[in-house]
Structure formats: C-alpha cells, structure tokens
Design an enzyme around this catalytic site. Sequence first.
Site, short mmCIF file in Angstrom:
data_model
loop_
_atom_site.label_atom_id
_atom_site.label_comp_id
_atom_site.label_asym_id
_atom_site.label_seq_id
_atom_site.Cartn_x
_atom_site.Cartn_y
_atom_site.Cartn_z
N TYR A 151 0.84 -1.21 0.00
CA TYR A 151 0.00 0.00 0.00
C TYR A 151 0.88 1.26 0.00
CZ TYR A 151 -3.69 3.30 1.30
OH TYR A 151 -4.56 4.36 1.31
N LYS A 155 1.26 4.25 -2.87
CA LYS A 155 0.97 5.67 -2.59
C LYS A 155 2.24 6.54 -2.73
CE LYS A 155 -3.52 5.43 -1.75
NZ LYS A 155 -4.53 6.11 -2.59
O1 NJP Z 1 -12.28 3.43 0.42
P1 NJP Z 1 -13.58 2.57 0.10
P2 NJP Z 1 -12.09 4.98 0.82
N1 NJP Z 1 -12.41 0.26 -10.43
O2 NJP Z 1 -13.11 1.15 0.12
C1 NJP Z 1 -13.53 2.06 -5.79
C2 NJP Z 1 -7.58 6.66 0.22
N2 NJP Z 1 -7.38 6.65 1.68
O3 NJP Z 1 -13.22 5.80 0.40
O4 NJP Z 1 -15.61 -0.45 -7.72
C3 NJP Z 1 -13.28 1.23 -10.06
O5 NJP Z 1 -14.72 2.96 0.97
C4 NJP Z 1 -14.67 1.39 -5.02
O6 NJP Z 1 -15.77 1.17 -5.88
P3 NJP Z 1 -16.25 -0.28 -6.40
C5 NJP Z 1 -7.60 5.28 -0.39
O7 NJP Z 1 -6.30 4.79 -0.64
C6 NJP Z 1 -8.29 6.09 2.51
O8 NJP Z 1 -11.66 5.00 2.24
O9 NJP Z 1 -17.74 -0.10 -6.50
N3 NJP Z 1 -13.44 1.62 -8.78
C7 NJP Z 1 -15.02 2.47 -4.02
O10 NJP Z 1 -15.92 3.40 -4.58
C8 NJP Z 1 -8.37 5.55 -1.67
O11 NJP Z 1 -7.49 5.99 -2.69
C9 NJP Z 1 -8.03 6.07 3.89
O12 NJP Z 1 -15.82 -1.29 -5.39
C10 NJP Z 1 -12.74 0.97 -7.85
C11 NJP Z 1 -13.68 3.15 -3.75
O13 NJP Z 1 -12.79 2.79 -4.83
C12 NJP Z 1 -9.32 6.70 -1.29
O14 NJP Z 1 -8.85 7.23 -0.06
C13 NJP Z 1 -6.87 6.64 4.39
C14 NJP Z 1 -11.84 -0.05 -8.16
C15 NJP Z 1 -13.07 2.69 -2.46
O15 NJP Z 1 -13.93 3.01 -1.41
C16 NJP Z 1 -10.75 6.27 -1.09
O16 NJP Z 1 -10.80 5.28 -0.06
C17 NJP Z 1 -5.99 7.19 3.50
C18 NJP Z 1 -11.70 -0.40 -9.51
N4 NJP Z 1 -10.85 -1.37 -9.92
C19 NJP Z 1 -6.23 7.21 2.15
N5 NJP Z 1 -11.29 -0.52 -7.00
C20 NJP Z 1 -8.97 5.45 4.88
N6 NJP Z 1 -10.20 5.14 4.52
O17 NJP Z 1 -8.59 5.26 6.04
C21 NJP Z 1 -11.84 0.21 -6.01
O18 NJP Z 1 -4.87 7.71 4.00
N7 NJP Z 1 -12.72 1.10 -6.50
#
Ligand code: NJP
Length: 233
Positions: A151, A155
């Site tokens: 991870y 990043k």
């Molecule tokens: O994550 P989550 P967050 N194609 O799991 C999508 C960063 N961040 O909102 O495809 C298209 O609730 C997935 O959609 P789906 C983290 O690294 C977080 O917390 O329908 N979409 C969903 O909408 C990330 O970059 C934390 O499954 C894809 C979304 O991504 C960002 O914040 C801390 C996909 C993930 O929703 C959003 O994370 C930090 C694909 N192949 C940074 N794969 C934290 N939460 O603690 C995934 O420092 N998605």
Amino acid sequence: QDKVAIVTGASRGIGAAIVRTFVAEGAQVVGVARSGDALEALRAALGEAASRFVPRVADVTSAAAARDVVRETLERFGRIDILVNNAGVGHFAPVHELPEAAWDEMMAVNLKAPFLWSQAVLPHMMERRDGHIIMISSVAGTTTFVNGAGYCASKWGLMALADTLRQEVRPYELRVTAVCPGSVQTHFGGTPPRDYALRPEDVAHTVLEVAAAPRRVIYGTVIMRPLVPADQQ
Ligand code: NJP
C-alpha cells in the site's frame, strides 16, 4: 459552481462524499466505480441534486474505460474542469505473506489508474489551459508502517506521479494536488472504521477547498490527520 468533474471510486466512502459535496455546490459530476447499484443508491440519495450526477460503471484499471468516460463527459458537458483520482484499494500483510495478486491490485488501482485517467484527460485540459487533477493519496505516501509495504509503495508512487505531473503541466496553467489523509472512517481495506479517524466529509471538504482556490493558487501536497477521537468530534 458550474464545474464539471470526474470522480473515481464514487460508489462509497470518500468518493461518495466528494460527489455529495461537489453536486451540493452546483457542479456536474460523473462518478465512476464498478458497483452500479451503489452508484444508483448514491444518485437516489442526492435528492434534487441527482440531476447533476452521472453514474458510470467502469473498472478504473482499464485505459479504454478512462478514454471512453472522458470522451462521453466531453460530449455531454463540453469540458472537464476537475479529475479526482480517488479509487483505491488496501491490502495489509507482512511482505512474506502479501499475495502477489494483492500487490498487483494495489499497483493497478492506486498507481496505474491515476496515470491512465490523468493521461486520458490531459490533452483536453492542456488544450484548454485550464483544469485540476486531484489525487487522493494518503499519509502512507509520506511514511511507512508494518504490513503496509504494498500500500505504501503504491501511494509513494502516486506521490511521485503527482509531483512530476505538477511540474510538467505548470506551463499549461494546470494544477495537480495530492490530498493525503490519515485514517478515514470508511470500510477501506475491509477493516471496520477506526475510532481515531477523519470523516469522509472532512476529506471532501478539503478537496472542495483545494478545487475552489483561486486559479493563481496551487495546493501541492495537503496532509490531513485526525485531531481528536471520533467520539469527541
Ligand atoms: O475506500 P472505500 P475509501 N475500479 O473502500 C472504488 C484513500 N485513503 O473511500 O468499484 C473502479 O470505501 C470502489 O468502488 P467499487 C484510499 O487509498 C483512505 O476510504 O464499486 N473503482 C469504491 O468506490 C483511496 O485511494 C483512507 O468497489 C474501484 C472506492 O474505490 C481513497 O482514499 C486513508 C476499483 C473505495 O472506497 C478512497 O478510499 C488514507 C476499480 N478497480 C487514504 N477498485 C482510509 N479510509 O482510512 C476500487 O490515507 N474502486
């Protein structure tokens, strides 16, 4: 207001919060994710603002999907002001146990996809000499921790992409920002939300602030951390 944005990873968590914040401000938002049902549920929950949200099912790791969504958005709205590369995945394990597929998925979604989507939108933004690419990175792109090798590497790579791109597109008056939250209360990485964490709305608020800054201002890297536990917020 009146901006046109593409937000990846819009089906839940931080991406959904960014969609809610942007449409509330009057922007037109194309929200991308694989879960069509979740995107539809988000649209239904937007109420009168739902007409400003375009759900689009796609896998962000597909270059063809990135090109198609950019083309469709330009056909529909005539311009793209903001790209938020938010989609991300997290798999946490020590290096000797991290499956190769988990490493590959993090590199594809967290690092390659922002490259692909930026590359798809850049010709339009460069020609227009206006536009803003916002990477949702992480404090994991500025530090390392046990179980976070893949991870953090993804990043750190994203930070390098953002930093380089910011320099390359500056002559075109484009802006590139990396927003780096600490823990956020989502189900990211399959873990339950932590007590000591930012809210998705906090990150969305920062993204709005960064995007709404006067054009003469570039926010390069924005690092966000929770100040107090969730139950004291
Ligand atoms: O994550 P989550 P967050 N194609 O799991 C999508 C960063 N961040 O909102 O495809 C298209 O609730 C997935 O959609 P789906 C983290 O690294 C977080 O917390 O329908 N979409 C969903 O909408 C990330 O970059 C934390 O499954 C894809 C979304 O991504 C960002 O914040 C801390 C996909 C993930 O929703 C959003 O994370 C930090 C694909 N192949 C940074 N794969 C934290 N939460 O603690 C995934 O420092 N998605």
